[in-house]
Design a protein around this motif. Structure first.
Motif, short mmCIF file in Angstrom:
data_model
loop_
_atom_site.label_atom_id
_atom_site.label_comp_id
_atom_site.label_asym_id
_atom_site.label_seq_id
_atom_site.Cartn_x
_atom_site.Cartn_y
_atom_site.Cartn_z
N VAL B 53 -7.87 -2.23 8.33
CA VAL B 53 -7.07 -1.96 9.53
C VAL B 53 -7.56 -0.70 10.24
O VAL B 53 -8.35 0.07 9.70
CB VAL B 53 -5.57 -1.79 9.19
CG1 VAL B 53 -4.99 -3.06 8.61
CG2 VAL B 53 -5.35 -0.62 8.22
N ASP B 54 -7.06 -0.53 11.46
CA ASP B 54 -7.37 0.68 12.21
C ASP B 54 -6.39 1.80 11.88
O ASP B 54 -6.77 2.95 11.75
CB ASP B 54 -7.35 0.37 13.71
CG ASP B 54 -8.44 -0.62 14.07
OD1 ASP B 54 -9.60 -0.19 14.12
OD2 ASP B 54 -8.15 -1.83 14.22
N ILE B 55 -5.11 1.43 11.81
CA ILE B 55 -4.11 2.45 11.44
C ILE B 55 -3.27 1.93 10.29
O ILE B 55 -2.71 0.82 10.37
CB ILE B 55 -3.14 2.77 12.60
CG1 ILE B 55 -3.90 3.10 13.89
CG2 ILE B 55 -2.23 3.94 12.22
CD1 ILE B 55 -2.98 3.39 15.08
N ALA B 56 -3.16 2.71 9.23
CA ALA B 56 -2.21 2.39 8.16
C ALA B 56 -1.10 3.43 8.19
O ALA B 56 -1.38 4.63 8.08
CB ALA B 56 -2.91 2.39 6.81
N PHE B 57 0.12 2.97 8.40
CA PHE B 57 1.27 3.86 8.32
C PHE B 57 1.78 3.83 6.89
O PHE B 57 1.93 2.75 6.30
CB PHE B 57 2.38 3.39 9.26
CG PHE B 57 2.10 3.68 10.70
CD1 PHE B 57 2.34 4.95 11.23
CD2 PHE B 57 1.60 2.71 11.54
CE1 PHE B 57 2.08 5.24 12.56
CE2 PHE B 57 1.33 2.98 12.87
CZ PHE B 57 1.58 4.25 13.39
N ILE B 58 2.08 4.99 6.34
CA ILE B 58 2.57 5.04 4.97
C ILE B 58 3.96 5.64 4.94
O ILE B 58 4.18 6.77 5.38
CB ILE B 58 1.67 5.93 4.07
CG1 ILE B 58 0.19 5.61 4.28
CG2 ILE B 58 2.07 5.78 2.61
CD1 ILE B 58 -0.25 4.25 3.84
N GLU B 59 4.89 4.86 4.40
CA GLU B 59 6.23 5.37 4.12
C GLU B 59 6.36 5.56 2.62
O GLU B 59 5.89 4.73 1.85
CB GLU B 59 7.28 4.35 4.60
CG GLU B 59 8.71 4.75 4.22
CD GLU B 59 9.70 3.61 4.42
OE1 GLU B 59 10.27 3.51 5.51
OE2 GLU B 59 9.88 2.81 3.47
N GLY B 60 7.00 6.63 2.21
CA GLY B 60 7.31 6.79 0.78
C GLY B 60 6.35 7.71 0.06
O GLY B 60 5.25 8.00 0.52
N SER B 61 6.80 8.14 -1.12
CA SER B 61 6.04 9.12 -1.89
C SER B 61 5.37 8.45 -3.08
O SER B 61 5.69 7.33 -3.46
CB SER B 61 6.98 10.23 -2.38
OG SER B 61 7.94 9.69 -3.27
#
Ligand code: SF4
Ligand code: SF4
Lengths: 434, 261
Positions: B53-61
């Motif tokens: 992908v071009d952008i990976a958004f990451i939620e969480g620890s």
């Protein structure tokens, strides 16, 4: 076939479920030998995080258990704590808490219907795909979801982890002008909500009657939100502080989570259970609307959950209108509280069903112990029961993809909120021992 | 279709609240889906965690042993990696466990603790892989994530809020809750971006957007003590939603022994 057909439906993550889980099946001679709904949610150990914190910090902490139902967490917590401190915030706070909850039901139910359930029913992989064909339906859903968020914002400033709730009431009372603006939106949304209800009832839902126990709160006069006794379709009727005498969470080696059982049996909580047990407390106008749909409640068809959610959206809009039309700005939006030692229980109706909290406070007002039983851990056993029955009748010789898709659908129907699992297990490890 | 930039949203230990910044976009969500190809977003439908992908958004620890491998694979598959929210950016509320004995905690919650495999810490994504952009907030809001998508895809460096909540209060002509009502407020050390919604509601900021740039935690500690907070209560203020952010971790440890030690 003598070889057991092992069907690991290893959906790495279960799509359109809040949180992550997998379903694992072991089939022998066409019979399900083992069925596991595994939950991936890493334990965040909230009950321990709460120890040593001051009671005033609890509402902002427990909100973080679930971004989809933070209001429910805040409401169960403030009621439990107020019962320890011996405070009664009075009718204004009581009414506004109901309005606050209406916002969360509308928001959460619309999100579930449109983003999670409808794509299933209509054969799309996501709401975005579905929007190409069902543009108006999707946009109507997005509007309703936004309306729910607007209600939460009125009292909480933002819709995810709202900042308005406190022990004793609210930090802030809205101005009558803001209330009137919201009232206009609520009136305008009623036709949308009623169309949505008729639409859900017109969807082709499988007819699959099952036997299950429903559990919900029941109030003397109202459709339940913040108050009531715990009742079941099978005769249970106890005050919420006696929960632990009948309900027990168990760690089952073959299972994925602490399963909560009522007298040892699985049970259902959530919109369908709530509606089945409280249909008579809906306003006449809504009962008539529902009677005309041709679906009889109480219903034993789990697939009617989607209709139940739509009914509760209509109800929540009407209820918010009723309460806000009588709105008066108070002198103060909360009552003052003083620390006091004791133990207290709070149980409210989260969008996904009863959410039970118990806190023990010390004399300084610090939390000594906390226990939280979220709806998803209560529905866990019921979901597995349902999967066992419905997969068996669906036919286990089907292609894996079909089984996976069907299983996902069954699970999604419960709207499981896995982030809510304050203590889910990771049973990938337990298999070593079995 | 093939030419559209690809976006993924991944979840680690979190409450799902930051993903809602996308799901609550309303009409803008449909617009976003036209601009970009959302290839992985389990909560919303598409599941393809390994896609490039071009952008990976990451939620969480990061809180489980297998998270480490997963975040490395995500990093290898994406052009930009963006952390969204306090969990991904600072370890989140669950990082309170970093100051306690997590193994004991597990043993006290679960009857069969051997089933639980969990790291004793909850750590931010950038402690393990490079993050191109870190968005603070618990939760982040839709404006923040849309701005991130736009600037990353157009090659502009994203604008980051670094001011203090106090500045935002001034802009909004809020009455200062600390000056006017003696309410202990974290605004002086907290990053702006929320719109100063808590002081606007007449309450204290509890620092859910994490530390601002150069926060003067020593001065605020003195101020809070001046308002009558005991050292443990001051420590709890810093050790809250972004307890593991270095400036707050340190200020909290300085302030006294945490009661959950
Ligand atoms: S940062 Fe806050 S809102 Fe976002 S996922 Fe973590 S707990 Fe939820
Ligand atoms: S004022 Fe502080 S606590 Fe409130 S939302 Fe903003 S950063 Fe978070």
């Amino acid at each position: 076939m003598t070889e057991p057909r092992h069907i690991p439906i290893q959906v790495p993550v279960l799509a359109r479920v809040e949180g992550e889980g997998t379903l694992e099946l072991r089939v022998h001679d066409g019979v399900i030998e083992d069925l596991r709904l595994r939950i991936f949610e890493p334990p965040r150990m909230f009950e321990k995080l709460l120890e040593g914190r001051e009671y005033s910090e609890v509402p902002d902490m427990v909100a973080r258990i679930c971004g989809i139902c933070p209001v429910a967490y805040q409401m169960s917590a403030v009621h439990a704590i107020e019962s320890i401190l011996g405070v009664e915030p009075g009718p204004w706070v009581r009414n506004m808490r109901r309005v606050f909850y209406c916002g969360e039901w509308i928001q959460s139910h619309s999100l579930h219907i449109h983003m999670l359930a409808a794509p299933d029913l209509l054969g799309y992989s996501s709401v975005v795909e579905m929007a190409r064909k069902f543009s108006e339906e999707v946009r109507r859903g997005l509007r309703l979801q936004a309306l729910g968020n607007d209600i939460i914002r009125l009292l909480g400033a933002r819709s995810v982890h709202p900042v308005g709730a406190r022990v004793g009431g609210f930090h802030h009372a809205p101005k009558p002008k803001q209330v009137n603006l919201l009232l206009e939106k609520l009136h305008a949304a009623l036709p949308d909500a009623e169309d949505l209800l008729r639409w859900t009832a017109s969807l082709e839902l499988p007819s699959d009657d099952q036997d299950f126990i429903c559990v919900a709160l029941r109030h003397a006069r109202e459709y339940p939100m913040n108050e009531g006794r715990l009742v079941s379709s099978h005769g249970l009727d106890i005050p919420a502080d006696q929960f632990e005498t009948r309900f027990a969470e168990q760690q089952v080696p073959h299972s994925t989570a602490l399963h909560c059982l009522l007298d040892g049996s699985p049970y259902l909580v959530g919109p369908l259970a709530r509606l089945n047990l409280n249909f008579d407390h809906l306003p006449d106008s809504i009962r008539t609307l529902v009677d005309n749909l041709g679906i009889g409640f109480p219903s034993r068809n789990m697939h009617h959950s989607v209709v139940a959610r739509a009914i509760e959206i209509v109800f929540a809009i009407r209820e918010a209108i009723r309460l806000l039309e009588a709105y008066r700005e108070p002198q103060l939006a909360y009552v003052n509280t003083m620390p006091r030692a004791g133990t207290g229980v709070g149980c409210t109706e989260a969008p996904r069903g009863i959410l039970w909290h118990r806190y023990e406070l010390g004399a300084e007002g610090l939390v000594i112990r906390a226990r939280i039983v979220p709806p998803t851990s209560q529905n866990q056993s019921r979901m597995e029961d349902d999967l066992r029955q419905s997969l068996q009748s669906f036919g286990l010789n089907q292609h894996e993809d079909a089984l996976r898709h069907f299983g996902e659908r069954v699970i999604r129907n419960y709207d499981p909120c896995i982030s809510c699992a304050t203590h889910f297990l990771d049973l990938r490890i337990s298999r070593q021992g079995s | 279709m093939a030419d559209k930039p690809k976006v993924a949203v991944h979840k680690f230990a979190s409450c799902d609240g930051c993903q809602l910044a996308f799901l609550n976009l309303g009409e803008d969500l449909l617009t976003l889906a036209q601009m970009v190809d959302i290839v992985h977003f389990a909560e919303a439908g598409p599941v393809n965690p390994e896609a490039a992908v071009d952008i990976a958004f990451i939620e969480g620890s990061i809180s489980m042993p297998e998270d480490l491998e997963r975040i490395r694979r995500i990093r290898a598959n994406t052009r930009f990696l963006v952390t969204i929210g306090a969990c991904a950016t600072a370890g989140g509320l669950q990082a309170l466990r970093n100051f306690a004995n997590a193994d004991e905690w597990v043993a006290s919650i679960y009857a069969r603790p051997e089933y639980i495999q969990s790291l004793s810490t909850s750590t931010p994504i950038a402690q393990h892989v490079k993050a191109d952009l870190e968005i603070w907030g618990c939760p982040v809001n839709g404006r923040q994530v849309l701005a991130a998508v736009r600037s990353l895809l157009s090659g502009v460096s994203p604008w980051l809020e670094k001011d203090k909540v106090c500045m935002e209060c001034k802009r909004q002509h809020n009455v200062c809750v600390m000056v006017a009502k003696d309410i202990p407020c974290m605004g002086p050390v907290t990053r702006s971006g929320c719109g100063a919604i808590c002081p606007s509601f007449g309450r204290d900021c509890y620092a859910c957007y994490g530390p601002a740039e150069n926060p003067n935690t020593v001065a605020l500690t003195q101020r809070l003590e001046g308002l009558g907070l005991v050292p443990e209560a001051v420590a709890r203020r810093f050790h809250f939603i972004t307890a593991a952010a270095p400036a707050f971790a340190e200020a909290g440890l300085r302030g006294g022994n945490m009661p959950h030690d």
